[in-house]
Design a protein around this motif. Structure first.
Motif, PDB file in Angstrom:
ATOM      1  N   ASN A  59      65.834  41.310  66.749  1.00  0.00           N
ATOM      2  CA  ASN A  59      64.740  40.382  66.523  1.00  0.00           C
ATOM      3  C   ASN A  59      64.040  40.818  65.238  1.00  0.00           C
ATOM      4  N   PRO A  60      63.963  39.960  64.226  1.00  0.00           N
ATOM      5  CA  PRO A  60      63.332  40.423  62.983  1.00  0.00           C
ATOM      6  C   PRO A  60      61.824  40.573  63.131  1.00  0.00           C
ATOM      7  N   ASP A  61      61.245  41.503  62.402  1.00  0.00           N
ATOM      8  CA  ASP A  61      59.789  41.679  62.416  1.00  0.00           C
ATOM      9  C   ASP A  61      59.116  40.728  61.431  1.00  0.00           C
ATOM     10  N   TYR A  62      59.869  40.332  60.395  1.00  0.00           N
ATOM     11  CA  TYR A  62      59.243  39.588  59.291  1.00  0.00           C
ATOM     12  C   TYR A  62      59.704  38.134  59.212  1.00  0.00           C
ATOM     13  N   SER A  63      58.735  37.220  59.357  1.00  0.00           N
ATOM     14  CA  SER A  63      58.981  35.819  59.011  1.00  0.00           C
ATOM     15  C   SER A  63      58.887  35.748  57.478  1.00  0.00           C
ATOM     16  N   LEU A  64      59.151  34.578  56.900  1.00  0.00           N
ATOM     17  CA  LEU A  64      59.054  34.440  55.444  1.00  0.00           C
ATOM     18  C   LEU A  64      57.642  34.803  54.962  1.00  0.00           C
ATOM     19  N   GLU A  65      56.634  34.210  55.600  1.00  0.00           N
ATOM     20  CA  GLU A  65      55.247  34.439  55.153  1.00  0.00           C
ATOM     21  C   GLU A  65      54.874  35.909  55.303  1.00  0.00           C
ATOM     22  N   LYS A  66      55.225  36.462  56.469  1.00  0.00           N
ATOM     23  CA  LYS A  66      54.851  37.857  56.723  1.00  0.00           C
ATOM     24  C   LYS A  66      55.586  38.793  55.748  1.00  0.00           C
ATOM     25  N   ALA A  67      56.841  38.483  55.474  1.00  0.00           N
ATOM     26  CA  ALA A  67      57.607  39.335  54.556  1.00  0.00           C
ATOM     27  C   ALA A  67      56.913  39.416  53.199  1.00  0.00           C
ATOM     28  N   PHE A  68      56.432  38.257  52.726  1.00  0.00           N
ATOM     29  CA  PHE A  68      55.790  38.245  51.405  1.00  0.00           C
ATOM     30  C   PHE A  68      54.373  38.803  51.466  1.00  0.00           C
ATOM     31  N   THR A  69      53.573  38.354  52.439  1.00  0.00           N
ATOM     32  CA  THR A  69      52.163  38.763  52.404  1.00  0.00           C
ATOM     33  C   THR A  69      51.962  40.208  52.847  1.00  0.00           C
ATOM     34  N   GLU A  70      52.757  40.660  53.827  1.00  0.00           N
ATOM     35  CA  GLU A  70      52.488  42.002  54.365  1.00  0.00           C
ATOM     36  C   GLU A  70      53.395  43.090  53.807  1.00  0.00           C
ATOM     37  N   TYR A  71      54.533  42.690  53.231  1.00  0.00           N
ATOM     38  CA  TYR A  71      55.437  43.727  52.725  1.00  0.00           C
ATOM     39  C   TYR A  71      55.698  43.575  51.216  1.00  0.00           C
ATOM     40  N   LEU A  72      56.316  42.466  50.831  1.00  0.00           N
ATOM     41  CA  LEU A  72      56.823  42.381  49.452  1.00  0.00           C
ATOM     42  C   LEU A  72      55.710  42.373  48.397  1.00  0.00           C
ATOM     43  N   ILE A  73      54.732  41.492  48.562  1.00  0.00           N
ATOM     44  CA  ILE A  73      53.711  41.353  47.512  1.00  0.00           C
ATOM     45  C   ILE A  73      52.903  42.645  47.348  1.00  0.00           C
ATOM     46  N   PRO A  74      52.329  43.171  48.449  1.00  0.00           N
ATOM     47  CA  PRO A  74      51.560  44.422  48.240  1.00  0.00           C
ATOM     48  C   PRO A  74      52.423  45.546  47.662  1.00  0.00           C
ATOM     49  N   ALA A  75      53.666  45.632  48.123  1.00  0.00           N
ATOM     50  CA  ALA A  75      54.501  46.759  47.656  1.00  0.00           C
ATOM     51  C   ALA A  75      54.910  46.598  46.190  1.00  0.00           C
ATOM     52  N   VAL A  76      55.249  45.378  45.749  1.00  0.00           N
ATOM     53  CA  VAL A  76      55.618  45.239  44.325  1.00  0.00           C
ATOM     54  C   VAL A  76      54.393  45.380  43.424  1.00  0.00           C
ATOM     55  N   GLN A  77      53.235  44.914  43.923  1.00  0.00           N
ATOM     56  CA  GLN A  77      52.006  45.095  43.104  1.00  0.00           C
ATOM     57  C   GLN A  77      51.759  46.586  42.879  1.00  0.00           C
ATOM     58  N   LYS A  78      51.910  47.351  43.929  1.00  0.00           N
ATOM     59  CA  LYS A  78      51.678  48.789  43.835  1.00  0.00           C
ATOM     60  C   LYS A  78      52.730  49.427  42.900  1.00  0.00           C
ATOM     61  N   ARG A  79      53.979  48.994  43.107  1.00  0.00           N
ATOM     62  CA  ARG A  79      55.079  49.563  42.324  1.00  0.00           C
ATOM     63  C   ARG A  79      54.875  49.367  40.818  1.00  0.00           C
ATOM     64  N   TYR A  80      54.468  48.158  40.420  1.00  0.00           N
ATOM     65  CA  TYR A  80      54.362  47.906  38.984  1.00  0.00           C
ATOM     66  C   TYR A  80      53.008  48.298  38.397  1.00  0.00           C
ATOM     67  N   ARG A  81      52.058  48.618  39.289  1.00  0.00           N
ATOM     68  CA  ARG A  81      50.820  49.214  38.797  1.00  0.00           C
ATOM     69  C   ARG A  81      51.067  50.671  38.410  1.00  0.00           C
ATOM     70  N   ASP A  82      52.025  51.267  39.138  1.00  0.00           N
ATOM     71  CA  ASP A  82      52.349  52.678  38.919  1.00  0.00           C
ATOM     72  C   ASP A  82      53.630  52.737  38.094  1.00  0.00           C
ATOM     73  N   PRO A  83      53.513  52.871  36.764  1.00  0.00           N
ATOM     74  CA  PRO A  83      54.706  52.761  35.903  1.00  0.00           C
ATOM     75  C   PRO A  83      55.782  53.787  36.239  1.00  0.00           C
ATOM     76  N   GLU A  84      55.408  54.886  36.855  1.00  0.00           N
ATOM     77  CA  GLU A  84      56.385  55.926  37.253  1.00  0.00           C
ATOM     78  C   GLU A  84      57.459  55.319  38.161  1.00  0.00           C
ATOM     79  N   LYS A  85      57.021  54.301  38.989  1.00  0.00           N
ATOM     80  CA  LYS A  85      57.918  53.745  40.000  1.00  0.00           C
ATOM     81  C   LYS A  85      58.690  52.535  39.495  1.00  0.00           C
ATOM     82  N   ALA A  86      58.368  52.080  38.291  1.00  0.00           N
ATOM     83  CA  ALA A  86      58.923  50.811  37.819  1.00  0.00           C
ATOM     84  C   ALA A  86      60.201  50.960  36.996  1.00  0.00           C
ATOM     85  N   SER A  87      60.872  52.076  37.110  1.00  0.00           N
ATOM     86  CA  SER A  87      62.082  52.267  36.297  1.00  0.00           C
ATOM     87  C   SER A  87      63.228  51.422  36.809  1.00  0.00           C
TER      88      SER A  87
END
Ligand code: SER
Length: 344
Positions: free
Chosen positions: A316-344
């Protein structure tokens, strides 16, 4: 005494990243990571050992048998669908001969250990091949045994390796006088397109979804290579890892088949565009379909039926489309590209 380990091939790839981080957190397992590229620095501490090497290198695999007692193999190494079309024969060698080498390694390990070695194999929606868009839209969700006419080298390789897994687990050397008691415990998942916040896939044809997101997060324009109405099943990486671990842990007697579909949501490219735009309003996303890559995606199903996985091992998946973007993907990519060390 040889050390008991879990072997992960393709360890530095998209799925390898997710799997290593999870295994290291969840279980007291020793991980041996194998990849043609050096393992990313942040994953090294999670592993007993990382080896830079090729799954086509028989000597290297032979040395592993000498050193380790491998309990489980996650064979993730593969050349994805778009990349494979640039050199189909090389892709075949890596995807098929490489898998054959790992299957033989698993059989040998099983013999030493007197118990089956678990072999977890990620297959793909690329194993399907639907003849045209009209049929794709008409058939909707497909089951594991339907529409298995792949059009890509990668898809052919995945489908064939599923059969090899079945052969090695139940029919290997069937004419031998002495029948083998323990061979391998092959378990396979057909994944939809995967979207991770941590890594970008390399050379896939479902890559437009993760690429759209990662480009937007970096403020880069993105030209999407499929039409806006293009529809495919997708899944967020944490759910992909969850499914692999659930299948690994499932009691053998609960498994009614060797190959299982899993999926979470099936947005159009336009829908992904809209959801990315909500978080990154300045994102410049345009559509310019690439004829041949579009044709590949059009041959893959709109959605896949994962009821067998749900019934047999409580998928059973934990993430619907909306949840995947709002709770996982968007916050994590924002953090990743704010921190240039992680953006390689
Ligand atoms: N993501 C893969 C690819 O596009 C499909 O499994 O090749």
């Amino acid at each position: 005494m040889r050390k008991e380990v879990v072997l992960i091939t393709g360890a530095n790839g998209e799925m390898g990243h997710g799997l290593i981080s999870h295994l290291a957190k969840m279980e007291n397992k020793r991980i041996v990571a194998l990849d043609v590229q050096p393992l990313d620095q942040e994953l090294r501490a999670c592993c007993e050992r990382y080896i830079v090497g090729d799954i086509l290198d028989g000597m290297l695999l032979g040395r592993m048998v000498v050193e380790y007692e491998i309990q489980t193999i996650y064979h993730l190494a593969s050349i994805l669908s778009t990349k494979a079309e640039y050199n189909p024969e090389t892709a075949h060698r890596i995807n098929v001969e490489g898998t054959l080498n790992l299957l033989r390694l698993a059989v040998e390990q099983s013999e030493w250990q007197g118990r089956p070695v678990k072999f977890l194999y990620p297959s793909s929606i690329a194993a399907y091949g639907i003849p045209n868009l009209e049929t794709k839209n008409k058939v909707g969700k497909v089951k594991e045994n339907e529409w298995l006419y792949p059009t890509t080298m990668y898809g052919c390789n995945k489908l064939y390796c599923e059969h090899l897994g079945r052969y090695y687990s139940t029919h290997y050397r069937q004419l031998a006088v002495e029948q083998r008691k323990s061979t391998i415990d092959f378990r396979c998942i057909r994944f939809p397109g995967l979207i991770s916040a941590d890594t970008l896939p390399t050379g896939g044809t479902s890559d437009y979804a993760p690429e759209m997101l990662h480009h937007a997060a970096q403020g880069l324009p993105y030209v999407c290579f499929v039409r806006p109405d293009t529809q495919l099943p997708f899944m967020a990486m944490p759910d992909a890892i969850k499914s692999l671990l659930l299948l690994e842990q499932a009691p053998r007697e609960n498994l009614s088949q060797l190959v299982y579909n899993v999926t979470s949501f099936c947005p159009t490219a336009q829908k992904i565009h809209e959801i990315v735009k909500q978080s990154f309003p300045a994102a410049e996303i345009t559509f310019s379909p690439h004829k041949s890559r579009q044709a590949i995606v059009d041959s893959w199903p709109v959605d896949i039926d994962d009821s067998a996985a749900r019934n047999d091992w409580n998928w059973n998946p934990d993430y619907s489309l909306e949840k995947a973007f709002t709770e996982y993907l968007i916050p994590a990519v924002q953090k990743r590209y704010r921190d240039p060390e992680k953006a390689s």
